[in-house]
Design a protein around this motif. Sequence first.
Motif, PDB file in Angstrom:
ATOM      1  N   THR A 137       0.734  -1.310   0.064  1.00 16.04           N
ATOM      2  CA  THR A 137      -0.081  -0.023   0.014  1.00 16.04           C
ATOM      3  C   THR A 137       0.915   1.252   0.109  1.00 16.04           C
ATOM      4  O   THR A 137       2.004   1.050   0.354  1.00 16.04           O
ATOM      5  CB  THR A 137      -0.847  -0.088   1.350  1.00 16.04           C
ATOM      6  OG1 THR A 137      -0.018   0.126   2.222  1.00 16.04           O
ATOM      7  CG2 THR A 137      -1.823  -1.306   1.428  1.00 16.04           C
ATOM      8  N   THR A 138       0.275   2.335  -0.363  1.00 17.57           N
ATOM      9  CA  THR A 138       0.814   3.580  -0.158  1.00 17.57           C
ATOM     10  C   THR A 138       1.591   3.780   1.294  1.00 17.57           C
ATOM     11  O   THR A 138       2.722   4.339   1.380  1.00 17.57           O
ATOM     12  CB  THR A 138       0.038   4.655  -0.514  1.00 17.57           C
ATOM     13  OG1 THR A 138      -0.260   4.658  -1.975  1.00 17.57           O
ATOM     14  CG2 THR A 138       0.637   6.190  -0.443  1.00 17.57           C
ATOM     15  N   ALA A 139       0.712   3.290   2.328  1.00 11.08           N
ATOM     16  CA  ALA A 139       1.110   3.691   3.455  1.00 11.08           C
ATOM     17  C   ALA A 139       2.323   2.815   4.130  1.00 11.08           C
ATOM     18  O   ALA A 139       3.303   3.216   4.773  1.00 11.08           O
ATOM     19  CB  ALA A 139      -0.038   3.282   4.486  1.00 11.08           C
ATOM     20  N   ASP A 140       2.402   1.590   3.309  1.00 14.35           N
ATOM     21  CA  ASP A 140       3.832   0.727   3.341  1.00 14.35           C
ATOM     22  C   ASP A 140       4.748   1.580   2.842  1.00 14.35           C
ATOM     23  O   ASP A 140       5.940   1.762   3.451  1.00 14.35           O
ATOM     24  CB  ASP A 140       3.604  -0.512   2.609  1.00 14.35           C
ATOM     25  CG  ASP A 140       2.578  -1.593   3.158  1.00 14.35           C
ATOM     26  OD1 ASP A 140       2.221  -1.529   4.473  1.00 14.35           O
ATOM     27  OD2 ASP A 140       2.143  -2.498   2.316  1.00 14.35           O
ATOM     28  N   ALA A 141       4.664   2.130   1.709  1.00 12.12           N
ATOM     29  CA  ALA A 141       5.682   2.836   1.009  1.00 12.12           C
ATOM     30  C   ALA A 141       6.117   4.157   1.783  1.00 12.12           C
ATOM     31  O   ALA A 141       7.384   4.462   2.102  1.00 12.12           O
ATOM     32  CB  ALA A 141       5.466   3.145  -0.344  1.00 12.12           C
TER      33      ALA A 141
END
Length: 180
Positions: A137-141
């Motif tokens: 996810t973008t949150a992971d990135a």
Amino acid sequence: MNTIVLLGIKHCGKSTIGKELEQRTRLPFYDIDAVIEEQTGEGCRQYYRTHGKEAFMKAEAEAARHVAHRQKNSRCIIATGGGICDNQDALNALRTTMQPRFILLDIDEPTAFSRIQSDYNREGTWPAYIARENPVTTADAERIFHGFYLRRVEAYKKISDDVVSVKNKSPLIIADEILN
């Protein structure tokens, strides 16, 4: 005036500010990433993906040596790649330029990440240091980028002679601050 070597995280404005400084000072401007592309015939991101980190660092050091050799007895403006803080060979080559002054273009983390995310939205790939962690996810990135950002900024600060904040400033104002 010294040779100006611009450092900083990806998308902090090194190339843009370098071009502005070139116009104002009439000194030659070199973008290390562009020199790598010229010498290898491949874009930096593609070269890194195809040949790996070690080969890329060698290409970066060779590009820095090339610029340093060309500018050994004259001043210039140099924009470095975002990872040069981890490449001692490249940094050592840049230190042989005429009176180098290493300047960190300090960008805040949210702005830097939003620019990287815009690249991702346009190109569909994260930079290698994020992609190798396989974010889902973008949150992971963003989480991966956070740790990376903190480490890199600390490394840049150890190398830099000066730090110039780019937050909410135009390239003209940033160039003025560097030249003053």
